[in-house]
Design a protein around this motif. Structure first.
Motif, mmCIF file in Angstrom:
data_model
loop_
_atom_site.group_PDB
_atom_site.id
_atom_site.type_symbol
_atom_site.label_atom_id
_atom_site.label_comp_id
_atom_site.label_asym_id
_atom_site.label_seq_id
_atom_site.Cartn_x
_atom_site.Cartn_y
_atom_site.Cartn_z
ATOM 1 N N MET A 1 39.735 63.895 71.165
ATOM 2 C CA MET A 1 40.551 65.091 71.373
ATOM 3 C C MET A 1 41.906 64.701 71.945
ATOM 4 O O MET A 1 42.009 63.806 72.767
ATOM 5 N N ARG A 2 42.924 65.402 71.479
ATOM 6 C CA ARG A 2 44.269 65.169 71.989
ATOM 7 C C ARG A 2 44.776 66.463 72.637
ATOM 8 O O ARG A 2 44.651 67.547 72.053
ATOM 9 N N VAL A 3 45.325 66.345 73.832
ATOM 10 C CA VAL A 3 45.829 67.502 74.574
ATOM 11 C C VAL A 3 47.306 67.305 74.868
ATOM 12 O O VAL A 3 47.713 66.256 75.399
ATOM 13 N N VAL A 48 50.743 71.959 69.661
ATOM 14 C CA VAL A 48 49.466 72.562 69.239
ATOM 15 C C VAL A 48 49.613 73.202 67.859
ATOM 16 O O VAL A 48 48.764 73.030 66.976
ATOM 17 N N GLY A 51 49.591 70.718 65.098
ATOM 18 C CA GLY A 51 48.415 69.873 64.985
ATOM 19 C C GLY A 51 48.583 68.512 65.634
ATOM 20 O O GLY A 51 47.678 67.663 65.564
ATOM 21 N N THR A 52 49.733 68.287 66.270
ATOM 22 C CA THR A 52 49.908 67.038 67.027
ATOM 23 C C THR A 52 48.884 66.953 68.148
ATOM 24 O O THR A 52 48.444 65.867 68.525
ATOM 25 N N ALA A 53 48.534 68.106 68.679
ATOM 26 C CA ALA A 53 47.500 68.176 69.712
ATOM 27 C C ALA A 53 46.486 69.246 69.328
ATOM 28 O O ALA A 53 46.823 70.223 68.641
ATOM 29 N N ASP A 54 45.252 69.043 69.795
ATOM 30 C CA ASP A 54 44.200 70.034 69.533
ATOM 31 C C ASP A 54 44.345 71.238 70.462
ATOM 32 O O ASP A 54 44.094 72.382 70.063
ATOM 33 N N LEU A 55 44.699 70.950 71.701
ATOM 34 C CA LEU A 55 44.841 71.990 72.719
ATOM 35 C C LEU A 55 46.044 71.643 73.595
ATOM 36 O O LEU A 55 46.530 70.508 73.574
ATOM 37 N N ARG A 91 38.852 81.119 75.908
ATOM 38 C CA ARG A 91 38.438 80.319 74.753
ATOM 39 C C ARG A 91 37.477 81.128 73.871
ATOM 40 O O ARG A 91 37.637 81.196 72.656
ATOM 41 N N ASN A 97 44.370 78.464 72.710
ATOM 42 C CA ASN A 97 44.569 77.044 72.410
ATOM 43 C C ASN A 97 45.530 76.376 73.393
ATOM 44 O O ASN A 97 45.803 75.178 73.251
#
Ligand SMILES: O=C(CO)[C@H](O)[C@H](O)COP(=O)(O)O
Length: 140
Positions: A1-3, A48, A51-55, A91, A97
């Motif tokens: 996961m990327r934040v 976000v 799509g560079t980060a999931d959240l 959530r 997100n």
């Protein structure tokens, strides 16, 4: 996961949040740089939305400014949360997100609990799919 992460100040609360993200092995994209809170919120929102980060996680003194800025970006559902139930509900029922928190009013341990609820609550409740779609239809 990327934040994607951004905060317009640093203190024990922001450091606790960053440590909690690291402890989870989450890849953090820190957008903060030399920016003010509107640009930090928008940068997290863009990360976000693209799509560079999931959240995303944003913090400012109130949490409100960065939340408002993030929500200007189409596809972003930023939620200000101050306890785990709110974060989990955001959530579950809002498919939030981006998590926004006050770095001034949340103690470090509370901020970490709020973050955990946000990250650990699967999203969204299928019953809310139509409402989430309604939110999307409000994007410019
Ligand atoms: O909470 C905030 C925005 O909602 C900011 O953190 C607060 O207003 C301080 O910003 P600045 O350092 O630019 O005065």
């Amino acid at each position: 996961m990327r934040v994607a992460y951004g905060a317009d100040d640093a203190n024990e609360t922001t450091r606790a949040v960053q440590q909690a993200l690291a402890d989870r092995g989450i890849e953090v994209v820190d957008v903060t740089g030399d920016q003010q809170w509107p640009d930090i919120g928008a940068a997290v929102g863009r990360a976000v939305a693209t799509g560079t980060a999931d959240l995303g996680v944003v913090l400012c003194w109130t949490g409100t400014g960065t939340a408002i800025a993030a929500n200007k970006i189409a596809g972003v559902r930023a939620a200000l949360a101050w306890d785990p139930w709110i974060a989990g509900g955001a959530r579950k029922w809002n498919d939030a997100n981006v998590l926004a928190m006050s770095l001034k009013r949340l103690a470090p341990d509370v901020a970490v609990e709020v973050l955990a609820a946000f990250l650990d609550t699967p999203a969204p409740d299928p019953d809310e799919a139509a409402n989430i779609a309604r939110l999307g239809a409000l994007d410019d």
